[in-house]
Design a protein around this motif. Structure first.
Motif, PDB file in Angstrom:
ATOM      1  N   HIS A 180       0.592  -1.047  -0.200  1.00  0.00           N
ATOM      2  CA  HIS A 180      -0.037   0.124  -0.125  1.00  0.00           C
ATOM      3  C   HIS A 180       0.947   1.319  -0.002  1.00  0.00           C
ATOM      4  O   HIS A 180       2.110   1.117   0.581  1.00  0.00           O
ATOM      5  CB  HIS A 180      -1.120  -0.035   1.420  1.00  0.00           C
ATOM      6  N   TYR A 181       0.715   2.340  -0.703  1.00  0.00           N
ATOM      7  CA  TYR A 181       1.150   3.581  -0.685  1.00  0.00           C
ATOM      8  C   TYR A 181       0.005   4.466  -0.097  1.00  0.00           C
ATOM      9  O   TYR A 181      -0.897   4.778  -0.599  1.00  0.00           O
ATOM     10  CB  TYR A 181       1.507   3.988  -2.067  1.00  0.00           C
ATOM     11  N   GLU A 182       0.622   5.351   0.997  1.00  0.00           N
ATOM     12  CA  GLU A 182      -0.227   6.251   1.651  1.00  0.00           C
ATOM     13  C   GLU A 182       0.480   7.724   1.507  1.00  0.00           C
ATOM     14  O   GLU A 182       1.669   7.844   2.038  1.00  0.00           O
ATOM     15  CB  GLU A 182      -0.568   5.865   2.899  1.00  0.00           C
ATOM     16  N   LYS A 183      -0.460   8.508   1.177  1.00  0.00           N
ATOM     17  CA  LYS A 183       0.356   9.995   1.088  1.00  0.00           C
ATOM     18  C   LYS A 183      -0.711  11.115   1.462  1.00  0.00           C
ATOM     19  O   LYS A 183      -1.786  10.725   1.336  1.00  0.00           O
ATOM     20  CB  LYS A 183       1.128  10.306  -0.050  1.00  0.00           C
ATOM     21  N   PHE A 184      -0.295  12.226   2.169  1.00  0.00           N
ATOM     22  CA  PHE A 184      -0.995  13.310   2.540  1.00  0.00           C
ATOM     23  C   PHE A 184      -0.525  14.503   1.826  1.00  0.00           C
ATOM     24  O   PHE A 184       0.694  15.023   1.982  1.00  0.00           O
ATOM     25  CB  PHE A 184      -1.076  13.634   3.910  1.00  0.00           C
ATOM     26  N   PRO A 192       3.340  15.339  -1.928  1.00  0.00           N
ATOM     27  CA  PRO A 192       2.943  14.771  -0.638  1.00  0.00           C
ATOM     28  C   PRO A 192       3.740  15.588   0.470  1.00  0.00           C
ATOM     29  O   PRO A 192       5.172  15.892   0.405  1.00  0.00           O
ATOM     30  CB  PRO A 192       3.350  13.364  -0.466  1.00  0.00           C
ATOM     31  N   ILE A 193       3.146  16.058   1.602  1.00  0.00           N
ATOM     32  CA  ILE A 193       3.770  16.748   2.676  1.00  0.00           C
ATOM     33  C   ILE A 193       4.483  15.480   3.394  1.00  0.00           C
ATOM     34  O   ILE A 193       5.951  15.609   3.921  1.00  0.00           O
ATOM     35  CB  ILE A 193       2.684  17.178   3.697  1.00  0.00           C
ATOM     36  N   VAL A 194       4.096  14.225   3.434  1.00  0.00           N
ATOM     37  CA  VAL A 194       4.749  13.025   3.805  1.00  0.00           C
ATOM     38  C   VAL A 194       3.926  11.679   3.149  1.00  0.00           C
ATOM     39  O   VAL A 194       2.698  11.992   2.836  1.00  0.00           O
ATOM     40  CB  VAL A 194       4.455  12.728   5.310  1.00  0.00           C
ATOM     41  N   SER A 195       4.809  10.990   2.644  1.00  0.00           N
ATOM     42  CA  SER A 195       4.179   9.405   1.998  1.00  0.00           C
ATOM     43  C   SER A 195       4.994   8.385   2.606  1.00  0.00           C
ATOM     44  O   SER A 195       5.893   8.438   3.126  1.00  0.00           O
ATOM     45  CB  SER A 195       4.247   9.784   0.647  1.00  0.00           C
ATOM     46  N   VAL A 196       4.276   7.389   2.720  1.00  0.00           N
ATOM     47  CA  VAL A 196       4.756   6.052   3.273  1.00  0.00           C
ATOM     48  C   VAL A 196       4.420   5.076   2.164  1.00  0.00           C
ATOM     49  O   VAL A 196       3.287   4.656   1.644  1.00  0.00           O
ATOM     50  CB  VAL A 196       3.912   5.650   4.459  1.00  0.00           C
ATOM     51  N   MET A 217      10.541  13.292   4.660  1.00  0.00           N
ATOM     52  CA  MET A 217      10.966  13.044   6.185  1.00  0.00           C
ATOM     53  C   MET A 217      12.394  13.362   6.499  1.00  0.00           C
ATOM     54  O   MET A 217      12.959  12.950   7.433  1.00  0.00           O
ATOM     55  CB  MET A 217      10.401  11.566   6.874  1.00  0.00           C
ATOM     56  N   GLY A 218      13.178  13.676   5.340  1.00  0.00           N
ATOM     57  CA  GLY A 218      14.565  13.869   5.288  1.00  0.00           C
ATOM     58  C   GLY A 218      14.922  14.489   4.024  1.00  0.00           C
ATOM     59  O   GLY A 218      14.082  14.532   2.929  1.00  0.00           O
ATOM     60  N   HIS A 267       4.185  13.472  13.246  1.00  0.00           N
ATOM     61  CA  HIS A 267       2.842  12.835  13.735  1.00  0.00           C
ATOM     62  C   HIS A 267       2.036  12.346  12.372  1.00  0.00           C
ATOM     63  O   HIS A 267       1.534  11.266  12.374  1.00  0.00           O
ATOM     64  CB  HIS A 267       1.948  14.175  14.023  1.00  0.00           C
ATOM     65  N   LEU A 268       2.200  13.195  11.160  1.00  0.00           N
ATOM     66  CA  LEU A 268       1.583  12.226   9.873  1.00  0.00           C
ATOM     67  C   LEU A 268       2.380  11.197   9.667  1.00  0.00           C
ATOM     68  O   LEU A 268       1.788  10.255   9.087  1.00  0.00           O
ATOM     69  CB  LEU A 268       1.739  13.288   8.630  1.00  0.00           C
ATOM     70  N   ALA A 269       3.696  10.979   9.755  1.00  0.00           N
ATOM     71  CA  ALA A 269       4.390   9.734   9.456  1.00  0.00           C
ATOM     72  C   ALA A 269       3.918   8.583  10.306  1.00  0.00           C
ATOM     73  O   ALA A 269       3.577   7.638   9.789  1.00  0.00           O
ATOM     74  CB  ALA A 269       5.991   9.951   9.910  1.00  0.00           C
TER      75      ALA A 269
END
Length: 284
Positions: A180-184, A192-196, A217-218, A267-269
């Protein structure tokens, strides 16, 4: 705006492209153009030469190579999104590619171009790191291979030398894994501000293996080893995954900018990691 004047070259082979890059030290490579062309138009870059690799057909396509898939650097996002081999063996790539910008960008943008651009907020670099992809690079002295972890070196910076070209990406197979790929994002189709990026392999009701990586995140994509270690051997339940996701910010260094401060990104992460892992495990 109109770009500054430049000399244009359109090689038809990798060797020709590398030769041009060696001869013209200020050249920029044009693949799909979805990142480079806006930069040129805004005159944020004014290279003396453009090497358009769009006519090098050998850089396109997906092939099965035993325990891995090999994806040509010029393969369009749309192809990556819909290719049956990728869907079967490295589904995380398909899922991430489907979220990139809009259909027009996905038809023109390329898999290798996105990786070589190395935007910290890019979708595909995090996927490449999560899946332990490796990059084959062509240069004047032949070809060499660099792992994704070492390929990304900083903001818009990679292991590519000025006279080298990313030609293909090798991705190990993860057949049978959930992904799964999740991003905001602040706006639809935005960065994305952050994605996982998450992929998990279940053994019964427990997580046997996990791969998780972040974008934004870096300065480079970051593998979430603390999360992975916390997930292995645990049931794929909301409680267990939430506990593991609480370690999402370990080892990260998010920036503070207009889209959010570092604490907000941490927090998003955590939240996005929980969602991505549960979805990948089929329990979200």
């Amino acid at each position: 705006m109109i770009p500054a004047a430049f000399e244009y070259f359109a090689p038809t082979s990798v060797d020709e492209a590398v030769s041009l890059l060696r001869e013209h030290t200020d050249a920029k490579v044009l693949a799909g153009g979805q990142s480079l062309l806006p930069v040129l138009r805004l005159r944020l870059a004014a290279p003396e030469s453009i090497v358009d690799i769009g006519k090098i057909d050998e850089l396109r396509g997906v092939r099965d190579d035993g325990d891995a898939l090999v994806i040509g650097a010029l393969t369009a996002h749309t192809t990556v999104q819909t290719d049956p081999l990728i869907g079967e063996h490295t589904r995380l790539i398909s899922l991430a590619a489907a979220t990139i910008a809009d259909p027009q960008v996905r038809h023109r943008g390329t898999f290798g171009g996105s990786l070589a651009h190395a935007d910290p907020a890019g979708d595909l670099p995090a996927v490449a790191v999560a899946l332990d992809a490796s990059m084959e690079i062509a240069g004047p002295d032949g070809r060499r291979t660099v792992g994704a972890r070492d390929f990304f070196q900083g903001v818009f910076s990679t292991a590519l030398a000025d006279d080298e070209l990313l030609v293909e990406i090798r991705v190990p197979k993860y057949t049978g894994w959930g992904a799964h790929y999740e991003k905001f994002t602040m706006v639809a189709q935005g960065w994305p501000i952050v994605s996982v990026a998450a992929a998990v392999r279940l053994d019964g009701d427990s997580i046997a293996e996990a791969r998780v990586a972040f974008s934004n995140m870096g300065s480079t994509p970051i593998r979430a080893h603390a999360v992975e270690d916390s997930l292995i051997g645990r049931p794929a339940t909301a409680e267990a995954v939430r506990e593991a996701a609480a370690r999402a910010a370990d080892g990260t260094s998010p920036v503070t900018d207009l889209n959010g401060d570092a604490e907000y990104r941490r927090h998003l992460a955590s939240v996005l990691t929980r969602r991505a892992v549960l979805a990948a495990a089929g329990t979200g």
